[in-house]
Design an enzyme around this catalytic site. Structure first.
Site, short mmCIF file in Angstrom:
data_model
loop_
_atom_site.label_atom_id
_atom_site.label_comp_id
_atom_site.label_asym_id
_atom_site.label_seq_id
_atom_site.Cartn_x
_atom_site.Cartn_y
_atom_site.Cartn_z
N ARG A 124 4.63 13.82 14.71
CA ARG A 124 3.25 13.56 14.26
C ARG A 124 2.27 14.65 14.71
O ARG A 124 1.31 14.41 15.41
CB ARG A 124 2.81 12.18 14.72
CG ARG A 124 3.75 11.11 14.17
CD ARG A 124 3.33 9.74 14.45
NE ARG A 124 2.18 9.34 13.65
CZ ARG A 124 1.60 8.14 13.79
NH1 ARG A 124 2.06 7.30 14.68
NH2 ARG A 124 0.55 7.82 13.05
N LYS B 48 -6.92 -2.38 10.26
CA LYS B 48 -6.98 -1.50 11.44
C LYS B 48 -7.20 -0.05 10.99
O LYS B 48 -8.07 0.64 11.52
CB LYS B 48 -5.66 -1.60 12.20
CG LYS B 48 -5.42 -0.49 13.23
CD LYS B 48 -4.15 -0.69 14.01
CE LYS B 48 -2.94 -0.14 13.33
NZ LYS B 48 -2.75 1.31 13.40
N ASN B 49 -6.44 0.37 9.99
CA ASN B 49 -6.46 1.79 9.61
C ASN B 49 -7.65 2.18 8.76
O ASN B 49 -7.82 3.35 8.42
CB ASN B 49 -5.14 2.17 8.93
CG ASN B 49 -3.99 2.15 9.91
OD1 ASN B 49 -4.21 2.02 11.12
ND2 ASN B 49 -2.77 2.22 9.41
N ARG C 106 -1.27 -4.26 18.92
CA ARG C 106 -2.09 -3.12 18.50
C ARG C 106 -2.52 -3.28 17.05
O ARG C 106 -3.56 -2.77 16.64
CB ARG C 106 -1.29 -1.82 18.66
CG ARG C 106 -0.99 -1.46 20.10
CD ARG C 106 -0.42 -0.09 20.18
NE ARG C 106 -1.20 0.81 19.34
CZ ARG C 106 -0.72 1.93 18.80
NH1 ARG C 106 0.53 2.28 19.03
NH2 ARG C 106 -1.47 2.70 18.06
N ASP D 84 4.57 1.91 6.24
CA ASP D 84 4.25 0.86 7.21
C ASP D 84 4.83 -0.49 6.82
O ASP D 84 4.71 -1.46 7.57
CB ASP D 84 2.73 0.73 7.39
CG ASP D 84 2.15 1.95 8.06
OD1 ASP D 84 0.91 2.09 8.04
OD2 ASP D 84 2.93 2.76 8.58
N CYS E 29 5.13 10.32 19.11
CA CYS E 29 5.23 8.87 19.38
C CYS E 29 6.63 8.45 18.93
O CYS E 29 7.42 9.26 18.47
CB CYS E 29 4.13 8.12 18.66
SG CYS E 29 4.49 7.76 16.96
C1 EPZ Z 1 -1.61 7.14 9.23
O1 EPZ Z 1 -1.04 7.90 10.27
C2 EPZ Z 1 -1.55 5.68 9.70
N1 EPZ Z 1 -2.35 5.53 10.92
C3 EPZ Z 1 -0.10 5.29 9.95
O2 EPZ Z 1 -0.09 3.92 10.30
C4 EPZ Z 1 0.68 5.47 8.66
O3 EPZ Z 1 2.05 5.17 8.90
C5 EPZ Z 1 0.55 6.92 8.18
O4 EPZ Z 1 -0.85 7.26 8.02
C6 EPZ Z 1 1.24 7.17 6.86
O5 EPZ Z 1 0.71 6.32 5.89
C7 EPZ Z 1 -3.70 5.45 10.81
O6 EPZ Z 1 -4.26 5.51 9.73
C8 EPZ Z 1 -4.45 5.27 12.09
P1 EPZ Z 1 -0.08 11.22 8.32
P2 EPZ Z 1 -1.21 9.51 10.24
O7 EPZ Z 1 -0.93 12.26 8.95
O8 EPZ Z 1 -2.50 9.89 9.61
C9 EPZ Z 1 2.89 14.87 8.80
C10 EPZ Z 1 0.44 2.05 11.60
O9 EPZ Z 1 1.51 1.46 11.73
N2 EPZ Z 1 1.72 15.62 9.29
O10 EPZ Z 1 -0.40 10.76 6.94
O11 EPZ Z 1 -0.91 10.00 11.61
C11 EPZ Z 1 3.32 13.79 9.78
O12 EPZ Z 1 4.20 14.31 10.75
C12 EPZ Z 1 0.39 3.56 11.61
O13 EPZ Z 1 -0.67 1.49 11.42
C13 EPZ Z 1 1.86 16.98 9.61
O14 EPZ Z 1 2.94 17.55 9.50
O15 EPZ Z 1 -0.03 9.93 9.27
C14 EPZ Z 1 4.01 12.78 8.89
O16 EPZ Z 1 5.36 13.20 8.70
C15 EPZ Z 1 1.73 4.14 11.96
N3 EPZ Z 1 0.77 17.66 10.07
C16 EPZ Z 1 3.27 12.92 7.56
O17 EPZ Z 1 2.54 14.15 7.63
C17 EPZ Z 1 -0.46 17.07 10.21
O18 EPZ Z 1 -1.43 17.76 10.61
C18 EPZ Z 1 2.26 11.80 7.29
O19 EPZ Z 1 1.45 11.71 8.42
C19 EPZ Z 1 -0.58 15.69 9.90
C20 EPZ Z 1 0.52 14.99 9.44
#
Ligand code: EPZ
Length: 417
Positions: free
Chosen positions: A121, A22-23, A396, A304, A116
């Site tokens: 996020r 998915k990702n 999902r 995850d 969420c």
């Molecule tokens: C991706 O989410 C995945 N989703 C998530 O999978 C996964 O848990 C996550 O990466 C971490 O590996 C997809 O790829 C669609 P991040 P993402 O930006 O990109 C902070 C699932 O179950 N952050 O790497 O949204 C954020 O708050 C989903 O398939 C900022 O502060 O995660 C978090 O604490 C759930 N500012 C950390 O970074 C930003 O601009 C990691 O978030 C962006 C992120």
């Protein structure tokens, strides 16, 4: 709404095929917006989130055709660069259209995704990076209004190795003028998969999969044909199921290279993990040992997989300490696992899991994608019947998970709520 009913206590045995990730599919489908021809994608998983991004691409003016697990997207007719709140609130990964829309049309209006269940996020790092590439970013009425006369390459240092942030910035930079250097970039396999697709489209990218990615802008990209990589989290979920039920499962169509940290912890817990070519066989032990887990960015232990591993530890001998360092609220499954008899204490981003002799079935409520998977896993090993409600969360990210578990010998079915 559907619910899944599972009767626990059976070791799972047999072979399970893993679907496309998915990702990886989400950013790669979004990358079609960068071209004006037919892009073809194979091994696309049949998931609600994939339907959501296809709807969004169509809403933006792209032509989208599906044929089983192959999807074709042609963004020649790209017209209205707006991702509405209605769509983005359903799937936050819709923000992945921001970078390609800016690159292709030099403007985009995308709803802020909002928080969420697992955390706030924010997307501040996405926006800071786009601004460094020359975009004018305004936040109004809950939307990101982005525009740019021209996008110019720049040096971008990410405070956090954000996965979708890295993906958005990659897609924004591929046609920018000059060189972009992305530091502290995410290193997940899904980043490498996106970069390989962009390179097949004519992009000039070096270093994907490392913390420093260099992109030399090119004037135009052309369509490409690609195959989505296997879903490492789906694969890991079935591997945990084998260890949890004392079973013997061969997980095929997976990429063992992506699961090193998970193998390490499964082995520490006492499972046998036999790595083959594109397949992994996991045998569960008589008794499970407690193991400490700390989620970190790839190649560390994936966040995850945290909820799934917590179920394993809930019936292991001893005390396991689970630290969740990626999201601030990713222990929602704990209260539901407690209903099944798990002994878990949470303090901040740390959960102490004391193994119990057995879990006992009960009705529980799914709250987010991976928490839902953990509740199904718990039901597979709990005594009696477990009902997991609100399984739309599950749909999902997992395709027909109950059918796959049934093929492995589980007594499990889906019912209308
Ligand atoms: C991706 O989410 C995945 N989703 C998530 O999978 C996964 O848990 C996550 O990466 C971490 O590996 C997809 O790829 C669609 P991040 P993402 O930006 O990109 C902070 C699932 O179950 N952050 O790497 O949204 C954020 O708050 C989903 O398939 C900022 O502060 O995660 C978090 O604490 C759930 N500012 C950390 O970074 C930003 O601009 C990691 O978030 C962006 C992120």
């Amino acid at each position: 709404m559907d619910k899944i009913i599972v009767e626990g206590g059976r070791p799972l045995r047999g072979r399970v095929e893993i679907n496309g990730a998915k990702n990886a599919a989400l950013p790669i489908l979004a990358s079609a917006l960068l071209t004006d021809g037919w892009n073809t994608y194979h091994n696309v998983p049949g998931l609600k989130d994939i339907e959501s991004i296809k709807d969004l691409l169509a809403q933006l003016g792209a032509a989208v055709e599906s044929n089983g697990r192959s999807v074709r997207v042609n963004a020649a007719g790209l017209c209205c660069p707006e991702a509405s709140y209605e769509l983005v609130r359903k799937m936050r990964a819709s923000v992945l259209v921001l970078g390609p829309l800016l690159a292709r049309l030099k403007k985009a209006r995308v709803s802020l995704p909002g928080g969420c269940a697992i955390g706030a996020r924010p997307i501040n790092l996405h926006l800071k990076g786009l601004a460094l590439l020359g975009a004018d970013i305004k936040l109004e009425h809950g939307y990101v209004e982005a525009s740019a006369g021209v996008l110019k390459g720049n040096e971008i240092d990410l405070d956090v190795p954000t996965v979708t942030g890295t993906e958005n910035l990659l897609m924004a930079a591929v046609m920018a003028e000059g060189r972009t250097v992305l530091r502290n970039a995410a290193r997940e396999p899904e980043i490498v998969a996106l970069a390989e697709t962009l390179k097949a489209m004519g992009a000039d990218i070096q270093g994907a999969g490392t913390a420093v990615i260099t992109i030399e802008g090119v004037p135009k990209l052309h369509p490409a044909e690609t195959r989505i990589i296997p879903d490492r989290i789906e694969a890991g979920t079935f591997m945990v199921a084998a260890a949890l039920t004392g079973g013997d499962i061969e997980v095929v169509n997976c990429d063992p290279e992506h699961l090193g940290a998970v193998f390490h912890k499964l082995r520490q817990a006492g499972a046998q993990v036999r790595v083959g070519d594109g397949a992994v066989r996991v045998l569960g032990p008589e008794t499970l040992h407690s193991v400490d887990i700390k989620t970190t960015p790839y190649p560390g232990f994936p966040t995850d997989m945290q909820a799934q591993f917590m179920v394993l530890m809930s019936v292991a001998g001893g005390l396991s300490v689970i630290s969740e360092t990626i999201f601030e609220n990713r222990f929602i499954h704990v209260s539901e696992l407690r209903r099944l008899g798990a002994d878990v204490m949470v303090s901040g981003n740390t959960a102490m899991v004391r193994g119990v002799s057995h879990l006992s079935g009960a009705p529980v409520m799914a709250t987010d994608l991976r928490a839902s998977a953990s509740l199904v896993l718990a039901g597979l090993v709990a005594r009696g019947v477990t009902e997991v409600r609100r399984v739309y969360h599950l749909d999902r990210g997992y395709e027909a998970i109950e059918k796959k578990f049934a093929q492995l010998g589980a007594v499990i079915r889906r019912e209308k709520e």
